[in-house]
Design an enzyme around this catalytic site. Structure first.
Site: not given
Length: 494
Positions: A330, A332, A420
């Site tokens: 992912d 961030d 995120d």
């Protein structure tokens, strides 16, 4: 000083290049190792003799210490004496250099080839590459430089599997033991080749050493192979790879008899959360690695959205990508504003902008519960209290690939990316940036070091000396408060 030795010296020194003329034809150099002989205590006469002897045998021996050197050879020096000598010559980073006793050099001369560096050859100097005050490898990852170069991957991969296995079984003690052992081996600049190389290494207990010995003898570990073949391990690993599924949910599905994603999707008795529904819907995209190029493209989208509402907003990629990784699971981001309080409301505006663009596939906002008066948590992995958002964004492939019309097998020209977003106030920015940059083991050890060694409390919100808040504008300030040498994010891959 015998006539024979003097004759050897005179013979050996004939035609010796000066320090400014280290030129050898390529056929004279047989080996890639680059050696520097420390003159201190060895003496210039003996050093010249050994230099010429080594060169005649095809070894590359430098007259001056430089960045090409891979082996520093010393004779009769204590580790402290040698380190002071190296410091006087501005040598700081010894990560990729073997510092060895003269015995390694003489054994190599006898063998006619550079021999493997074993623990008995090494001179452990108290340098900043991860050594404690006693001259041994520190137990704390925050005192060791750990880059992405891993010389012991065969061992650390095994330890990581076993750590995950114990985590799935909620055996925290064994999980931490294997994680710490893996972290230590990742910081080494040399490969473990025999059991003696483990001498003096921190965080290695009987179980971890047994796995290493088994791999050294047989090339793999039966214990690790058993875990990899274990049905429960494979199933829990599969289920927890779904966005929104934690260990307890995965265990519940396993006990229900489910073993595959198709079985999970087909079970009408299950009630999925919105996050789990999104995780299943975009599973294939999310489970595939995110490249650095994709991360940069997402970063530009997030920056543009933030700066539409605040031109001075700071948007920084954290996590593995900040530590130099080429791929991750992912992306961030830490987002803040130069003025405390001005960050309030920014996240909602950014999400509205992404929704308007039609690229916000899913989001879950966690409201801020941050209290300036709250002392940091003693729990090393406690979640911070900043406002944050767990999202899935649609990234057009044309923003990454030069092939404008690139589509996947299903005709899709975009990829779902997990993102995120964390929104700390500026006075907590340095602490949040440090905490979200990782790695997981580095952050755990940094907080443990602060607590155990300095009697301080550190988390993503701040650093407290008893009840006094120690302010920091940069990560360097935090390291300084803790009395630690600053480590670049690329050196925190513990």
């Amino acid at each position: 000083d015998s006539p024979l030795f003097q004759a050897q010296v005179e013979d050996g020194c004939r035609g010796l290049p000066s320090s400014n003329a280290q030129t050898f034809s390529s056929h004279d150099i047989k080996f890639q190792e680059v050696i520097f002989l420390v003159e201190r205590k060895m003496g210039s006469t003996r050093r010249n003799f050994l230099t010429n002897l080594g060169r005649r045998k095809g070894f590359r021996i430098e007259d001056s210490l430089n960045n090409a050197v891979t082996h520093i050879v010393a004779e009769g020096n204590s580790p402290d004496e040698l380190w002071k000598w190296l410091q006087d010559r501005n040598v700081k980073d010894m990560t990729d250099v073997a510092v060895v006793d003269i015995s390694w050099f003489t054994e190599s001369m006898r063998a006619g080839t550079p021999v493997s560096v074993e623990s008995r050859h090494r001179l452990v100097v108290n340098c900043s590459a991860g050594l404690g005050s006693s001259g041994t490898i520190s137990q704390y990852a925050c005192q060791r430089k750990t880059t992405l170069k891993n010389c012991n991957k065969i061992f650390t991969d095994a330890f990581d599997v076993l750590a995950e296995h114990f985590e799935f079984n909620e055996n925290k003690g064994h999980c931490l033991a294997f994680m710490r052992a893996s972290s230590v081996l990742k910081s080494l600049s040399y490969t473990i080749r025999n059991y003696r190389d483990l001498e003096g290494l921190a965080c290695l207990g009987p179980q971890t050493k047994a796995v290493i010995q088994e791999i050294l003898e047989y090339g793999n570990s039966l214990k690790v192979q058993d875990v990899l073949m274990d049905e429960r391990y494979k199933t829990i690993k599969l289920f927890t790879s779904i966005f929104g599924v934690g260990l307890k949910t995965a265990e519940k599905w396993y006990r229900k008899g489910l073993r595959s994603l198709d079985e999970v999707k087909a079970d009408t008795s299950l009630r999925f959360t919105k996050m789990q529904k999104a995780g299943l819907l975009y599973y294939d995209d999310i489970i595939s690695s995110v490249s650095w190029e994709e991360a940069k493209a997402v970063g530009q989208i997030v920056k543009d959205a933030c700066r539409r509402f605040d031109p001075d907003a700071a948007v920084v990629i954290t996590g593995g990508f900040r530590r130099g990784k080429e791929f991750g699971h992912d992306v961030d981001f830490i987002i803040t504003t130069p003025e405390n309080g001005k960050e309030v409301g920014l996240l909602q505006k950014v999400l509205s902008e992404l929704t308007y663009q039609g690229i916000l596939l899913y989001y879950d906002v966690i409201d801020s519960t941050f209290d300036n008066a709250q002392i940091p948590s003693k729990m090393f992995e406690a979640m911070d209290h900043f406002e944050k958002c767990f999202a899935i964004l649609k990234l057009k492939k044309e923003l990454v690939s030069s092939k404008q019309s690139e589509k996947d097998i299903n005709g899709k020209d975009w990829k779902a990316i997990r993102v995120d977003l964390v929104i700390p106030p500026m006075n907590c920015y340095a602490f949040a940036l440090l905490g979200w940059s990782g790695s997981r083991q580095f952050e755990r050890d940094l907080r443990r070091y602060a607590n155990v060694e300095k009697k301080m409390l550190l988390d993503n919100h701040g650093l407290y000396d008893k009840t006094t808040f120690l302010s920091a504008k940069t990560e360097e300030d935090i390291f300084a408060h803790l009395g630690l040498e600053y480590l670049d994010p690329s050196e925190r891959n513990a």
